[in-house]
Write an enzyme that holds these catalytic residues in place. Structure first.
Site, PDB file in Angstrom:
ATOM      1  N   TYR A   1     101.426  69.081  58.871  1.00 29.62           N
ATOM      2  CA  TYR A   1     101.721  68.952  60.305  1.00 29.62           C
ATOM      3  C   TYR A   1     103.206  69.185  60.560  1.00 29.62           C
ATOM      4  O   TYR A   1     103.893  68.317  61.075  1.00 29.62           O
ATOM      5  CB  TYR A   1     101.272  67.581  60.817  1.00 29.62           C
TER       6      TYR A   1
ATOM      7  N   GLU B   1      98.584  77.084  54.994  1.00 34.57           N
ATOM      8  CA  GLU B   1      97.897  75.803  54.788  1.00 34.57           C
ATOM      9  C   GLU B   1      97.096  75.802  53.483  1.00 34.57           C
ATOM     10  O   GLU B   1      97.083  74.803  52.763  1.00 34.57           O
ATOM     11  CB  GLU B   1      96.987  75.504  55.989  1.00 34.57           C
TER      12      GLU B   1
ATOM     13  N   LYS C   1      88.312  65.599  58.504  1.00 32.44           N
ATOM     14  CA  LYS C   1      89.322  64.546  58.560  1.00 32.44           C
ATOM     15  C   LYS C   1      88.669  63.214  58.207  1.00 32.44           C
ATOM     16  O   LYS C   1      87.445  63.095  58.095  1.00 32.44           O
ATOM     17  CB  LYS C   1      89.949  64.504  59.962  1.00 32.44           C
TER      18      LYS C   1
ATOM     19  N   ASN D   1      89.017  63.870  66.080  1.00 32.57           N
ATOM     20  CA  ASN D   1      88.129  64.989  66.412  1.00 32.57           C
ATOM     21  C   ASN D   1      87.510  65.645  65.176  1.00 32.57           C
ATOM     22  O   ASN D   1      87.137  66.814  65.195  1.00 32.57           O
ATOM     23  CB  ASN D   1      88.855  66.000  67.312  1.00 32.57           C
TER      24      ASN D   1
ATOM     25  N   HIS E   1      89.732  69.813  61.109  1.00 33.33           N
ATOM     26  CA  HIS E   1      90.858  70.725  61.320  1.00 33.33           C
ATOM     27  C   HIS E   1      90.426  72.108  60.852  1.00 33.33           C
ATOM     28  O   HIS E   1      89.792  72.230  59.800  1.00 33.33           O
ATOM     29  CB  HIS E   1      92.077  70.281  60.500  1.00 33.33           C
TER      30      HIS E   1
HETATM   31  P1  ADP Z   1      93.412  71.710  67.066  1.00 34.96           P
HETATM   32  O1  ADP Z   1      93.115  70.697  65.982  1.00 34.96           O
HETATM   33  O2  ADP Z   1      92.246  71.859  68.005  1.00 34.96           O
HETATM   34  O3  ADP Z   1      93.931  73.011  66.518  1.00 34.96           O
HETATM   35  P2  ADP Z   1      96.164  71.093  67.919  1.00 34.96           P
HETATM   36  O4  ADP Z   1      96.722  71.975  66.861  1.00 34.96           O
HETATM   37  O5  ADP Z   1      96.628  71.319  69.324  1.00 34.96           O
HETATM   38  O6  ADP Z   1      94.570  71.079  67.960  1.00 34.96           O
HETATM   39  O7  ADP Z   1      96.508  69.576  67.534  1.00 34.96           O
HETATM   40  C1  ADP Z   1      96.346  69.106  66.213  1.00 34.96           C
HETATM   41  C2  ADP Z   1      95.692  67.747  66.241  1.00 34.96           C
HETATM   42  O8  ADP Z   1      96.557  66.812  66.901  1.00 34.96           O
HETATM   43  C3  ADP Z   1      94.388  67.687  67.037  1.00 34.96           C
HETATM   44  O9  ADP Z   1      93.267  68.091  66.294  1.00 34.96           O
HETATM   45  C4  ADP Z   1      94.318  66.228  67.438  1.00 34.96           C
HETATM   46  O10 ADP Z   1      93.748  65.427  66.416  1.00 34.96           O
HETATM   47  C5  ADP Z   1      95.792  65.851  67.603  1.00 34.96           C
HETATM   48  N1  ADP Z   1      96.231  65.880  69.007  1.00 34.96           N
HETATM   49  C6  ADP Z   1      96.591  66.967  69.721  1.00 34.96           C
HETATM   50  N2  ADP Z   1      96.973  66.610  70.971  1.00 34.96           N
HETATM   51  C7  ADP Z   1      96.873  65.275  71.036  1.00 34.96           C
HETATM   52  C8  ADP Z   1      97.120  64.294  72.052  1.00 34.96           C
HETATM   53  N3  ADP Z   1      97.585  64.625  73.254  1.00 34.96           N
HETATM   54  N4  ADP Z   1      96.886  63.001  71.763  1.00 34.96           N
HETATM   55  C9  ADP Z   1      96.434  62.628  70.556  1.00 34.96           C
HETATM   56  N5  ADP Z   1      96.186  63.476  69.555  1.00 34.96           N
HETATM   57  C10 ADP Z   1      96.391  64.800  69.781  1.00 34.96           C
END
Ligand code: ADP
Length: 189
Positions: free
Chosen positions: A51, A168, A11, A154, A157
């Site tokens: 998304y 995707e 990202k 984070n 993805h």
């Molecule tokens: P992952 O990326 O670990 O598969 P998710 O699919 O649950 O996680 O969520 C997608 C992305 O949305 C996450 O990587 C993160 O950047 C963001 N995200 C998820 N939950 C939150 C939250 N509560 N607050 C802010 N950003 C979030």
């Protein structure tokens, strides 16, 4: 099918922090094969398709965040999982459009499961050291992100299922951009 393909995005936070090489290294080191890679600045359509809001995802994001924040003794004032999911989805779409990302297709045995394991927990604060998020982003948390009304930064993805990986990959790459070639390790598969 043992040999799978998964979509990995470094990202924009990973790109601006200069972590592209270090993150790529992780996938190469364990023997997964990069079979497509490019830098992309997503347009609105791509970001929205990536998304997509599905109800199950919204509920999952809501429950994961609620549980984490409440178990840390922090307030979580939201009651509607779908509305919460929509808010996170819109933050994700905005963040994906903030700047270019590195998109890649990674192939290998169990690559969907293994890439997720290497990436680590969604909340970097909880991510185990040794994972990408645990090693490079651990000071990031739900509390910080939600207080600032922004997405959790984070770094990476990785598709969460074989079916989602297929969907995707087709959003980010056309067939001609995905290459078949042999690596030394392939003889064992
Ligand atoms: P992952 O990326 O670990 O598969 P998710 O699919 O649950 O996680 O969520 C997608 C992305 O949305 C996450 O990587 C993160 O950047 C963001 N995200 C998820 N939950 C939150 C939250 N509560 N607050 C802010 N950003 C979030």
């Amino acid at each position: 099918m043992v040999i799978e393909r998964t979509l990995v995005l470094i990202k924009h936070d990973g790109v601006v922090r200069g972590l592209v090489g270090k993150i790529l290294d992780r996938f190469e080191n364990i023997g997964l094969k990069i079979c497509a890679m490019k830098m992309v600045w997503a347009d609105e359509k791509l970001a929205e398709n990536h998304y997509q809001l599905d109800e199950e995802w919204a509920k999952n994001v809501y429950e994961k965040t609620k549980k984490t924040r409440e178990s840390a003794g922090e307030p979580f004032p939201f009651t509607d999982p779908i509305a919460y999911g929509k808010m996170i989805q819109s933050w994700n779409i905005n963040f994906l459009r903030e700047g270019p990302v590195i998109a890649m297709v990674i192939e290998g045995p169990h690559s969907v499961e293994i890439a997720r394991k290497m990436v680590g927990s969604t909340e970097p604060r909880q991510a185990t050291p040794g994972t990408i998020r645990g090693d490079f982003a651990m000071i990031e948390s739900y509390a910080l992100a939600n207080d600032k009304e922004r997405v959790l930064r984070n770094l990476v993805h990785a598709s969460d299922s074989v079916d989602n990986a297929k969907r995707e990959i087709s959003l980010w790459f056309n067939e001609a951009e995905i290459h078949n070639y042999k690596k030394e390790l392939d003889k064992h598969f």
